[in-house]
Scaffold this active site. Structure first.
Site, PDB file in Angstrom:
ATOM      1  N   ARG A  82       0.394  -0.837   0.373  1.00  0.00           N
ATOM      2  CA  ARG A  82      -0.077  -0.153   0.340  1.00  0.00           C
ATOM      3  C   ARG A  82       0.876   0.714  -0.157  1.00  0.00           C
ATOM      4  O   ARG A  82       0.406   2.258   0.075  1.00  0.00           O
ATOM      5  CB  ARG A  82      -1.017   0.078   0.841  1.00  0.00           C
ATOM      6  N   ARG A 121     -21.419  -0.212   2.437  1.00  0.00           N
ATOM      7  CA  ARG A 121     -21.138  -1.705   1.856  1.00  0.00           C
ATOM      8  C   ARG A 121     -21.502  -2.488   3.020  1.00  0.00           C
ATOM      9  O   ARG A 121     -21.612  -2.414   4.484  1.00  0.00           O
ATOM     10  CB  ARG A 121     -19.418  -1.927   1.766  1.00  0.00           C
TER      11      ARG A 121
HETATM   12  P1  AMP Z   1      -9.074  -3.186   3.118  1.00  0.00           P
HETATM   13  O1  AMP Z   1      -9.598  -4.521   4.213  1.00  0.00           O
HETATM   14  O2  AMP Z   1      -7.316  -3.772   2.266  1.00  0.00           O
HETATM   15  O3  AMP Z   1      -9.852  -1.982   3.048  1.00  0.00           O
HETATM   16  O4  AMP Z   1      -7.655  -2.299   4.775  1.00  0.00           O
HETATM   17  C1  AMP Z   1      -8.432  -2.199   6.155  1.00  0.00           C
HETATM   18  C2  AMP Z   1      -7.590  -0.951   6.328  1.00  0.00           C
HETATM   19  O5  AMP Z   1      -6.702  -1.776   7.687  1.00  0.00           O
HETATM   20  C3  AMP Z   1      -6.750  -0.285   5.978  1.00  0.00           C
HETATM   21  O6  AMP Z   1      -7.855   0.992   5.925  1.00  0.00           O
HETATM   22  C4  AMP Z   1      -5.592   0.080   6.942  1.00  0.00           C
HETATM   23  O7  AMP Z   1      -5.548   0.382   8.039  1.00  0.00           O
HETATM   24  C5  AMP Z   1      -5.203  -2.003   7.446  1.00  0.00           C
HETATM   25  N1  AMP Z   1      -4.607  -2.355   6.236  1.00  0.00           N
HETATM   26  C6  AMP Z   1      -4.711  -3.118   5.128  1.00  0.00           C
HETATM   27  N2  AMP Z   1      -3.333  -3.386   4.700  1.00  0.00           N
HETATM   28  C7  AMP Z   1      -2.842  -2.470   5.038  1.00  0.00           C
HETATM   29  C8  AMP Z   1      -1.319  -2.332   4.802  1.00  0.00           C
HETATM   30  N3  AMP Z   1      -0.838  -3.502   2.890  1.00  0.00           N
HETATM   31  N4  AMP Z   1       0.148  -2.005   5.062  1.00  0.00           N
HETATM   32  C9  AMP Z   1      -0.693  -0.726   6.646  1.00  0.00           C
HETATM   33  N5  AMP Z   1      -2.127  -0.857   6.502  1.00  0.00           N
HETATM   34  C10 AMP Z   1      -3.209  -2.208   5.567  1.00  0.00           C
END
Ligand code: AMP
Length: 208
Positions: A82, A121
């Protein structure tokens, strides 16, 4: 890769159903850690609910562990990397494992529809399927509710966190587009339209 609400997780779920491939989603792994009440979960809960990124070290450890179990299977990374620093760590990790990335798929979605997708969602408590109160068909929603399921909302799908996550995406994640473009690995699909419209484009790309 794609902005929050671009459909990364939804499309990954569909791909996993159809192809023999494992989805490794850092967001899912982090939410599981929170649900289990583990030390890691307690450490990341506040950061995630505020829409910020958890530390690079934490997600790298998660990815290392998941990849150590993958064997010869193919895999799809959802929501990782990310930022550029994570992308570089991933390059090192995959080159040590002799499993370089095939490509990076960017799901491109106009920003005005992201907020509606995120605020609508829901997840079916029975099946874990991702639904949307604005976009899913009545049949899909009923399929969950009629069996006694509940439509659960993610803790970070509130207005304040959504705004922050979109901002963080622009500042930290979007620069990876050029990173992967320069490496000749970037493929972009149009993320506008229904889940099936986008999946059709994704499959076309996979078949190429
Ligand atoms: P997501 O389910 O991909 O929308 O991720 C939800 C939350 O998890 C994000 O807003 C971050 O707080 C954390 N997160 C997920 N993947 C990452 C990553 N690769 N690096 C840092 N934080 C992450």
């Amino acid at each position: 890769m794609g902005a929050p609400g671009s459909g990364k997780g939804t499309q990954a779920e569909k791909l996993m159903d159809e192809y023999n491939c494992r989805q490794i989603s850092t967001g899912v792994l982090l939410r599981e850690a929170i649900e289990s009440g583990s030390e890691l979960g307690q450490e990341v809960q506040k950061i995630m609910s505020e829409g910020l990124l958890v530390s690079d070290g934490i997600v790298l450890d998660l990815i290392k562990y998941e990849l150590s179990k993958i064997g010869e299977n193919s895999f799809l990374l959802d929501g990782y990397p990310r930022n550029i620093s994570q992308a570089k760590s991933l390059d090192d990790l995959l080159s040590n494992l002799n499993k370089p990335l095939d490509y990076t798929i960017l799901i491109d979605v106009p920003s005005e529809i992201l907020i509606k997708r995120l605020s609508g969602r829901r997840t079916c408590s029975l099946t874990g399927k991702t639904l949307n109160i604005y976009f899913s068909s009545e049949t899909e929603i009923d399929e969950c509710l009629s069996k006694g399921g509940e439509l659960l909302q993610r803790e970070d799908d509130n207005e304040q966190s959504i705004t922050k996550r979109i901002e963080v995406y622009g500042q930290q994640t979007e620069p990876m587009i050029d990173y992967y473009k320069s490496a000749g690995l970037l493929e972009t699909i149009d993320g506008h339209g229904s889940v099936n419209d986008v999946y059709g484009r994704l499959k076309k790309l996979m078949e190429l």
